[in-house]
Design an enzyme around this catalytic site. Sequence first.
Site, PDB file in Angstrom:
ATOM      1  N   ASP A  13      37.563  -1.908  64.095  1.00 50.72           N
ATOM      2  CA  ASP A  13      37.230  -0.596  63.300  1.00 50.72           C
ATOM      3  C   ASP A  13      36.639   0.367  64.542  1.00 50.72           C
ATOM      4  O   ASP A  13      35.693  -0.001  65.037  1.00 50.72           O
ATOM      5  CB  ASP A  13      36.112  -0.875  62.188  1.00 50.72           C
ATOM      6  CG  ASP A  13      35.677   0.585  61.598  1.00 50.72           C
ATOM      7  OD1 ASP A  13      35.836   1.593  62.237  1.00 50.72           O
ATOM      8  OD2 ASP A  13      35.119   0.547  60.459  1.00 50.72           O
ATOM      9  N   TYR A  46      39.584  18.552  60.589  1.00 52.60           N
ATOM     10  CA  TYR A  46      40.673  17.615  61.205  1.00 52.60           C
ATOM     11  C   TYR A  46      41.294  18.318  62.605  1.00 52.60           C
ATOM     12  O   TYR A  46      41.431  17.672  63.620  1.00 52.60           O
ATOM     13  CB  TYR A  46      41.768  17.560  60.165  1.00 52.60           C
ATOM     14  CG  TYR A  46      43.043  16.774  60.707  1.00 52.60           C
ATOM     15  CD1 TYR A  46      42.903  15.599  61.051  1.00 52.60           C
ATOM     16  CD2 TYR A  46      44.120  17.135  60.976  1.00 52.60           C
ATOM     17  CE1 TYR A  46      43.862  14.513  61.625  1.00 52.60           C
ATOM     18  CE2 TYR A  46      45.259  16.632  61.517  1.00 52.60           C
ATOM     19  CZ  TYR A  46      45.087  15.252  61.692  1.00 52.60           C
ATOM     20  OH  TYR A  46      46.268  14.271  62.044  1.00 52.60           O
ATOM     21  N   LYS A  67      41.445  17.088  66.378  1.00 48.69           N
ATOM     22  CA  LYS A  67      42.591  16.931  67.315  1.00 48.69           C
ATOM     23  C   LYS A  67      42.698  17.892  68.444  1.00 48.69           C
ATOM     24  O   LYS A  67      43.192  17.829  69.303  1.00 48.69           O
ATOM     25  CB  LYS A  67      43.939  17.119  66.370  1.00 48.69           C
ATOM     26  CG  LYS A  67      44.016  15.991  65.177  1.00 48.69           C
ATOM     27  CD  LYS A  67      44.180  14.437  65.848  1.00 48.69           C
ATOM     28  CE  LYS A  67      44.560  13.325  64.936  1.00 48.69           C
ATOM     29  NZ  LYS A  67      44.828  12.100  65.500  1.00 48.69           N
TER      30      LYS A  67
HETATM   31  N1  LIG Z   1      51.512  11.416  58.941  1.00 50.37           N
HETATM   32  C1  LIG Z   1      51.393  12.521  59.686  1.00 50.37           C
HETATM   33  O1  LIG Z   1      52.021  13.422  58.998  1.00 50.37           O
HETATM   34  C2  LIG Z   1      50.539  12.753  61.084  1.00 50.37           C
HETATM   35  C3  LIG Z   1      50.991  14.062  61.628  1.00 50.37           C
HETATM   36  C4  LIG Z   1      50.126  14.150  62.697  1.00 50.37           C
HETATM   37  C5  LIG Z   1      49.281  13.370  63.398  1.00 50.37           C
HETATM   38  N2  LIG Z   1      49.018  12.128  62.538  1.00 50.37           N
HETATM   39  C6  LIG Z   1      48.196  11.202  63.163  1.00 50.37           C
HETATM   40  O2  LIG Z   1      49.056   9.914  63.242  1.00 50.37           O
HETATM   41  C7  LIG Z   1      47.929   8.844  63.359  1.00 50.37           C
HETATM   42  C8  LIG Z   1      48.497   7.810  62.580  1.00 50.37           C
HETATM   43  O3  LIG Z   1      48.491   8.214  61.073  1.00 50.37           O
HETATM   44  P1  LIG Z   1      49.594   7.691  59.997  1.00 50.37           P
HETATM   45  O4  LIG Z   1      50.389   8.987  59.896  1.00 50.37           O
HETATM   46  O5  LIG Z   1      50.186   6.558  60.472  1.00 50.37           O
HETATM   47  O6  LIG Z   1      48.700   7.436  58.802  1.00 50.37           O
HETATM   48  P2  LIG Z   1      48.293   6.071  57.909  1.00 50.37           P
HETATM   49  O7  LIG Z   1      49.476   5.414  57.470  1.00 50.37           O
HETATM   50  O8  LIG Z   1      47.283   6.366  56.992  1.00 50.37           O
HETATM   51  O9  LIG Z   1      47.689   5.268  59.314  1.00 50.37           O
HETATM   52  C9  LIG Z   1      46.571   5.628  59.786  1.00 50.37           C
HETATM   53  C10 LIG Z   1      46.019   4.092  60.463  1.00 50.37           C
HETATM   54  O10 LIG Z   1      44.455   4.612  60.742  1.00 50.37           O
HETATM   55  C11 LIG Z   1      43.873   3.505  60.539  1.00 50.37           C
HETATM   56  N3  LIG Z   1      42.347   3.794  60.584  1.00 50.37           N
HETATM   57  C12 LIG Z   1      41.677   4.808  59.824  1.00 50.37           C
HETATM   58  N4  LIG Z   1      40.501   4.787  60.095  1.00 50.37           N
HETATM   59  C13 LIG Z   1      40.392   3.734  61.098  1.00 50.37           C
HETATM   60  C14 LIG Z   1      39.197   3.077  61.563  1.00 50.37           C
HETATM   61  N5  LIG Z   1      37.933   3.613  61.374  1.00 50.37           N
HETATM   62  N6  LIG Z   1      39.206   2.008  62.540  1.00 50.37           N
HETATM   63  C15 LIG Z   1      40.508   1.526  62.772  1.00 50.37           C
HETATM   64  N7  LIG Z   1      41.775   1.979  62.106  1.00 50.37           N
HETATM   65  C16 LIG Z   1      41.405   3.164  61.290  1.00 50.37           C
HETATM   66  C17 LIG Z   1      44.268   3.075  59.277  1.00 50.37           C
HETATM   67  O11 LIG Z   1      43.650   1.898  58.612  1.00 50.37           O
HETATM   68  P3  LIG Z   1      43.342   1.257  57.304  1.00 50.37           P
HETATM   69  O12 LIG Z   1      44.538   0.675  56.592  1.00 50.37           O
HETATM   70  O13 LIG Z   1      42.084   0.400  57.254  1.00 50.37           O
HETATM   71  O14 LIG Z   1      42.789   2.523  56.452  1.00 50.37           O
HETATM   72  C18 LIG Z   1      45.801   3.175  59.281  1.00 50.37           C
HETATM   73  O15 LIG Z   1      46.147   2.003  60.009  1.00 50.37           O
HETATM   74  C19 LIG Z   1      46.753   9.503  62.975  1.00 50.37           C
HETATM   75  O16 LIG Z   1      45.758   9.599  64.139  1.00 50.37           O
HETATM   76  C20 LIG Z   1      47.073  10.810  62.364  1.00 50.37           C
HETATM   77  O17 LIG Z   1      46.034  11.950  62.466  1.00 50.37           O
HETATM   78  C21 LIG Z   1      49.800  11.736  61.630  1.00 50.37           C
END
Ligand SMILES: NC(=O)c1ccc[n+]([C@@H]2O[C@H](COP(=O)([O-])OP(=O)(O)OC[C@H]3O[C@@H](n4cnc5c(N)ncnc54)[C@H](OP(=O)(O)O)[C@@H]3O)[C@@H](O)[C@H]2O)c1
Length: 272
Positions: free
Chosen positions: A53, A145, A149
Site C-alpha cells: 500500500d 486530482y 498530477k
Molecule cells: N484510466 C484513466 O483514464 C487514467 C487517465 C490518466 C491517468 N491515469 C492514472 O493511471 C494510474 C492507474 O490507474 P488505472 O486507470 O489503471 O485505474 P485502476 O484500474 O483503478 O487501477 C488503479 C490501481 O491503483 C491501485 N491503488 C490505489 N490506491 C493504492 C494504494 N494506496 N496503494 C497501492 N495501490 C493503490 C489500485 O489498487 P486496488 O485494487 O487495491 O484499489 C489499482 O491497482 C493512476 O495513477 C491514474 O491516476 C488513469
Amino acid sequence: MPKTVFITGTSTGIGAATVRLFAQHGWQVAATMRNPADAKFDDLPNVRVYALDVTDADAAPRAIEQAHADFGGLDVLINNAGYGLVGPFEMATDEQIQQQFSTNVFGVFAVTRAALPIFREQKSGVIINITSVGGRTAFPMNSLYHATKFGLDGFSESLWYELAPFGIQVKVVAPGGVATDFATRSLKMTIDPANDADPYAPQVRSVLAAFGERGGAASTPEQIAEVIYTAATDGTSQLRYIAGEDAQRILGAKAQMSEADFAAMIQQNFGV
Ligand SMILES: NC(=O)c1ccc[n+]([C@@H]2O[C@H](COP(=O)([O-])OP(=O)(O)OC[C@H]3O[C@@H](n4cnc5c(N)ncnc54)[C@H](OP(=O)(O)O)[C@@H]3O)[C@@H](O)[C@H]2O)c1
C-alpha cells in the site's frame, strides 16, 4: 540476466497490463498491490507479487529491498498506483484530501526514495511516473486530482536534472482517458451529485455527463502499457510521453490556442 521492473498498483488497469507486457518481453516483474489476493498473474512465471500500500511509507523500502534481493537486480521503477478524487474542492474533507495526496504524491515519493540508493550506486535506472493529461491541463471539478498530477509532473521534471548525473532517467507517462476501473470502482467523490441541496451538484452532473458522453476512454490499458514499455526501454532522455490520441489532441489544442479561448472551449465542452 533478465532485467527487473518494480510496479505499483498492479491489481487492475494500466498496472496489470504493464505487468503482463514486461513479463511477455522476458522481464522479471515485481508486481505490487494492496491486496496480493487480487493478483491474476499465475500464468506468468517471471512475476512475483508483493503486498504494497503506497500510503504506508515504511512498507515501500521493505518491498523494494525484498524484490531487489529476490530478483538480484532492479532496473526500472513504475509509479502507477493512483486514483481520482472528483467534485468541488470546498466540500472535500481533510481525510479525502490527505488520502488523495498520500496515494498519488507521497506514495510516489516513498517508493522513489526507496529505489534511489540502488539506482544511484549502480549508476543506472529508469523511474517512470504515471501522471495524466490532467498533469498538463485541468478540467472542471477535478482540482485535487489535478493538484496531485501537476505536482508529480513538476517533481519529475526537476528530478530529471537532479538524477541525470547519476545515470538515472526520469520519465512521465501522461495518459488521456483509459478503459480501466479508474472511473468506476476507484473513483471517489467529494459530494453526492444526486443531492440537489448541494450548490455544486448541477456542475458536477454536467462534468460527469461530459466525461461520459466522450466515452472517457480513448485508449486501452494495453496501449498505455506499450507507451510505458517504450519509455522504459528507448534509452533516450525524453521526459514526457503523452499517451493516447485524446491526450495528444487536447494538449495540442492548448499549445495553439490563447488561454482565454482554451478556457472558453473547456467551459463549453463541460457545460460549466
Ligand atoms: N484510466 C484513466 O483514464 C487514467 C487517465 C490518466 C491517468 N491515469 C492514472 O493511471 C494510474 C492507474 O490507474 P488505472 O486507470 O489503471 O485505474 P485502476 O484500474 O483503478 O487501477 C488503479 C490501481 O491503483 C491501485 N491503488 C490505489 N490506491 C493504492 C494504494 N494506496 N496503494 C497501492 N495501490 C493503490 C489500485 O489498487 P486496488 O485494487 O487495491 O484499489 C489499482 O491497482 C493512476 O495513477 C491514474 O491516476 C488513469
